[in-house]
Design a protein around this motif. Structure first.
Motif, PDB file in Angstrom:
ATOM      1  N   UNK A 129      41.270 -86.045   0.817  1.00 56.92           N
ATOM      2  CA  UNK A 129      39.940 -86.389   1.309  1.00 56.92           C
ATOM      3  C   UNK A 129      39.843 -87.905   1.466  1.00 56.92           C
ATOM      4  N   UNK A 130      39.247 -88.351   2.556  1.00 62.07           N
ATOM      5  CA  UNK A 130      39.087 -89.790   2.802  1.00 62.07           C
ATOM      6  C   UNK A 130      38.324 -90.435   1.644  1.00 62.07           C
ATOM      7  N   UNK A 131      38.768 -91.601   1.194  1.00 64.39           N
ATOM      8  CA  UNK A 131      38.146 -92.259   0.035  1.00 64.39           C
ATOM      9  C   UNK A 131      36.652 -92.542   0.198  1.00 64.39           C
ATOM     10  N   UNK A 132      36.167 -92.656   1.434  1.00 65.00           N
ATOM     11  CA  UNK A 132      34.752 -92.951   1.653  1.00 65.00           C
ATOM     12  C   UNK A 132      33.879 -91.695   1.623  1.00 65.00           C
ATOM     13  N   UNK A 133      34.495 -90.527   1.530  1.00 62.18           N
ATOM     14  CA  UNK A 133      33.738 -89.276   1.484  1.00 62.18           C
ATOM     15  C   UNK A 133      33.444 -88.889   0.035  1.00 62.18           C
ATOM     16  N   UNK A 134      32.239 -88.358  -0.203  1.00 61.40           N
ATOM     17  CA  UNK A 134      31.867 -87.869  -1.534  1.00 61.40           C
ATOM     18  C   UNK A 134      32.227 -86.393  -1.663  1.00 61.40           C
ATOM     19  N   UNK A 135      32.942 -86.053  -2.727  1.00 63.74           N
ATOM     20  CA  UNK A 135      33.291 -84.653  -2.972  1.00 63.74           C
ATOM     21  C   UNK A 135      33.632 -84.458  -4.443  1.00 63.74           C
ATOM     22  N   UNK A 136      33.365 -83.258  -4.937  1.00 67.19           N
ATOM     23  CA  UNK A 136      33.660 -82.915  -6.327  1.00 67.19           C
ATOM     24  C   UNK A 136      34.243 -81.509  -6.380  1.00 67.19           C
ATOM     25  N   UNK A 137      35.287 -81.328  -7.205  1.00 70.48           N
ATOM     26  CA  UNK A 137      35.825 -79.998  -7.505  1.00 70.48           C
ATOM     27  C   UNK A 137      35.807 -79.844  -9.019  1.00 70.48           C
ATOM     28  N   UNK A 138      35.111 -78.822  -9.498  1.00 62.84           N
ATOM     29  CA  UNK A 138      35.047 -78.577 -10.938  1.00 62.84           C
ATOM     30  C   UNK A 138      35.283 -77.099 -11.229  1.00 62.84           C
ATOM     31  N   UNK A 153      34.812 -81.868   5.465  1.00 58.10           N
ATOM     32  CA  UNK A 153      35.333 -82.008   4.102  1.00 58.10           C
ATOM     33  C   UNK A 153      35.280 -80.675   3.372  1.00 58.10           C
ATOM     34  N   UNK A 154      34.210 -79.947   3.585  1.00 55.85           N
ATOM     35  CA  UNK A 154      34.027 -78.634   2.951  1.00 55.85           C
ATOM     36  C   UNK A 154      35.165 -77.691   3.335  1.00 55.85           C
ATOM     37  N   UNK A 155      35.504 -77.665   4.613  1.00 57.44           N
ATOM     38  CA  UNK A 155      36.554 -76.771   5.108  1.00 57.44           C
ATOM     39  C   UNK A 155      37.938 -77.211   4.632  1.00 57.44           C
ATOM     40  N   UNK A 156      38.175 -78.521   4.576  1.00 56.47           N
ATOM     41  CA  UNK A 156      39.467 -79.035   4.100  1.00 56.47           C
ATOM     42  C   UNK A 156      39.712 -78.590   2.665  1.00 56.47           C
ATOM     43  N   UNK A 157      38.697 -78.724   1.825  1.00 54.19           N
ATOM     44  CA  UNK A 157      38.853 -78.362   0.412  1.00 54.19           C
ATOM     45  C   UNK A 157      39.066 -76.859   0.254  1.00 54.19           C
ATOM     46  N   UNK A 158      38.307 -76.070   0.983  1.00 53.92           N
ATOM     47  CA  UNK A 158      38.493 -74.612   0.897  1.00 53.92           C
ATOM     48  C   UNK A 158      39.906 -74.225   1.300  1.00 53.92           C
ATOM     49  N   UNK A 159      40.376 -74.758   2.425  1.00 55.94           N
ATOM     50  CA  UNK A 159      41.722 -74.435   2.914  1.00 55.94           C
ATOM     51  C   UNK A 159      42.786 -74.856   1.914  1.00 55.94           C
ATOM     52  N   UNK A 160      42.609 -76.034   1.310  1.00 54.33           N
ATOM     53  CA  UNK A 160      43.597 -76.534   0.361  1.00 54.33           C
ATOM     54  C   UNK A 160      43.645 -75.693  -0.902  1.00 54.33           C
ATOM     55  N   UNK A 161      42.492 -75.292  -1.418  1.00 58.52           N
ATOM     56  CA  UNK A 161      42.453 -74.453  -2.620  1.00 58.52           C
ATOM     57  C   UNK A 161      43.170 -73.126  -2.370  1.00 58.52           C
ATOM     58  N   UNK A 162      42.888 -72.512  -1.231  1.00 56.70           N
ATOM     59  CA  UNK A 162      43.529 -71.225  -0.912  1.00 56.70           C
ATOM     60  C   UNK A 162      45.029 -71.391  -0.698  1.00 56.70           C
ATOM     61  N   UNK A 163      45.438 -72.503  -0.075  1.00 56.08           N
ATOM     62  CA  UNK A 163      46.870 -72.763   0.117  1.00 56.08           C
ATOM     63  C   UNK A 163      47.583 -72.985  -1.214  1.00 56.08           C
TER      64      UNK A 163
END
Length: 381
Positions: free
Chosen positions: A218-227, A257-267
């Motif tokens: 994820x780009x450093x300027x984007x806000x995201x959290x995975x818990x 960003x939402x889609x990138x994280x979902x795809x990465x978790x499933x991969x």
């Protein structure tokens, strides 16, 4: 008309009798009884939701006001006369105060309806904490007949001083996703791990692997959290675990960003299957959209707040919160704004939301009800 004492009593009545998401039957009846005493017509929708409409003397625009009404599965530790009588259930997020503010505004506006050009729709919404209340209310017609031009919501805030109001432009709260994962292995004796497929080892590797998604994908300027806040598995100390379940949340502000994280978790789960010989399944749900305040409506609320509270008592919030709020679902349908009402006066009224000792400075509530009344009249003028 002074209704300060009544507003505080409403808050205490609701606080003392909290109900969990989807079970707010007594709370809904209480709200209905108050609306009836004010002479305001109401309607029950979505099982435990209540909508009410004040029609002005002349036709005009419609403004909607939303208050959430559900409580949390928390054991209250406050030593107050109005402490929860339902053990293990508590209004630890201020929804009791929201009910009081909006009922107070309803009474004030009802007494002035002859001077209102248009109508006011009150939405007393259940199940905010379970994140399905707003959707159910919308689907059951909360925003119909007539459809409001704008909708406003508010939330008491323990880090803003009592007597102040918090305004946020643009992104205010994050989108909320919920992830349920099951990892199935093969059971075996703990002394012979080579005969099984260890689901705990596989789950540990998965949790470690997702930690790199934010920092490297994820780009450093984007806000995201995975818990991942819950993990369950295993039968005994000497048995290779054959099943682990994990429950987690993802928070983002934009769909990419939402889609990138979902795809990465499933991969990553597919990689865990290959590396550890286990079987993985996932239920990945987009629960709530991000709460993004409408610029024009926020400007209107900002100006009204400065007029009513005074410029020095309006706090402009710079950074968004990674918390979620299903008020965002209303903003998918109509323009609107979500504001914070400061309720912090001392240490006892500064505990965070969802705390066993959460409490508020009640003196802020009547003024908030008057502010809601002021902003409605200003909009419908």
């Amino acid at each position: 008309m002074s209704i300060d004492k009544e507003i505080i009593q409403i808050r205490r009545d609701v606080h003392k009798n909290p109900e969990l998401s989807g079970c707010e039957y007594k709370t809904a009846k209480y709200i209905e009884s108050k609306l009836k005493s004010f002479g305001i017509p109401y309607k029950r929708i979505a099982k435990t939701g209540v909508i009410a409409t004040i029609a002005g003397n002349k036709k005009g625009k419609t403004i909607a006001l939303r208050a959430d009404i559900d409580a949390l599965p928390i054991l209250e530790e406050n030593a107050v006369d109005y402490k929860s009588v339902n053990r293990g259930i508590m209004h630890a997020c201020g929804h009791d105060a929201h009910v009081a503010i909006m009922l107070g505004a309803a009474k004030l506006l009802s007494a002035q309806k002859e001077s209102i050009n248009g109508s006011v729709r009150f939405i007393f919404q259940p199940a905010e904490e379970s994140a399905d209340g707003a959707k159910n209310m919308i689907n059951d017609g909360a925003l119909k007949n007539p459809k409001p031009e704008i909708i406003l919501g508010l939330h008491v805030c323990p880090w803003i001083k009592s007597g102040k109001i918090g305004i946020k432009y643009g992104e205010m709260m994050a989108a909320v996703d919920k992830v349920n994962i099951e990892i199935k292995g093969v059971i075996a004796h703990g002394a012979y791990p080579h005969l099984g497929k260890d689901a705990i080892v596989a789950a540990s590797a998965f949790v470690n692997s997702v930690q790199s998604i934010i920092s490297r994908e994820i780009a450093p300027v984007e806000n995201a959290v995975i818990t991942f806040g819950k993990i369950s598995g295993g039968q005994a100390y000497n048995i290779i675990c054959d099943k682990v379940t994990l429950v987690g949340t993802v928070r983002t502000f934009n769909n990419k960003t939402r889609q990138i994280i979902k795809k990465s978790i499933l991969n990553k789960l597919k990689g865990i299957e290959k590396s550890y010989g286990v079987k993985c399944s996932a239920d990945y749900a987009f629960v709530d959209e991000p709460l993004i305040n409408t610029k024009k409506v926020t400007q209107f609320c900002h100006k009204a707040a400065e007029e009513f509270y005074g410029k020095k008592n309006v706090e402009l919030i710079e950074k968004p919160s990674m918390g979620g709020e299903d008020f965002a679902n209303y903003l998918e349908e109509v323009s609107g704004n979500f504001m914070y009402v400061g309720t912090s006066k001392d240490k006892k009224t500064s505990n965070p939301w969802h705390h066993t000792n959460f409490n508020i400075d009640e003196s802020a509530l009547p003024k908030a009800a008057e502010f809601v009344t002021y902003i409605v009249k200003k909009y419908l003028k």
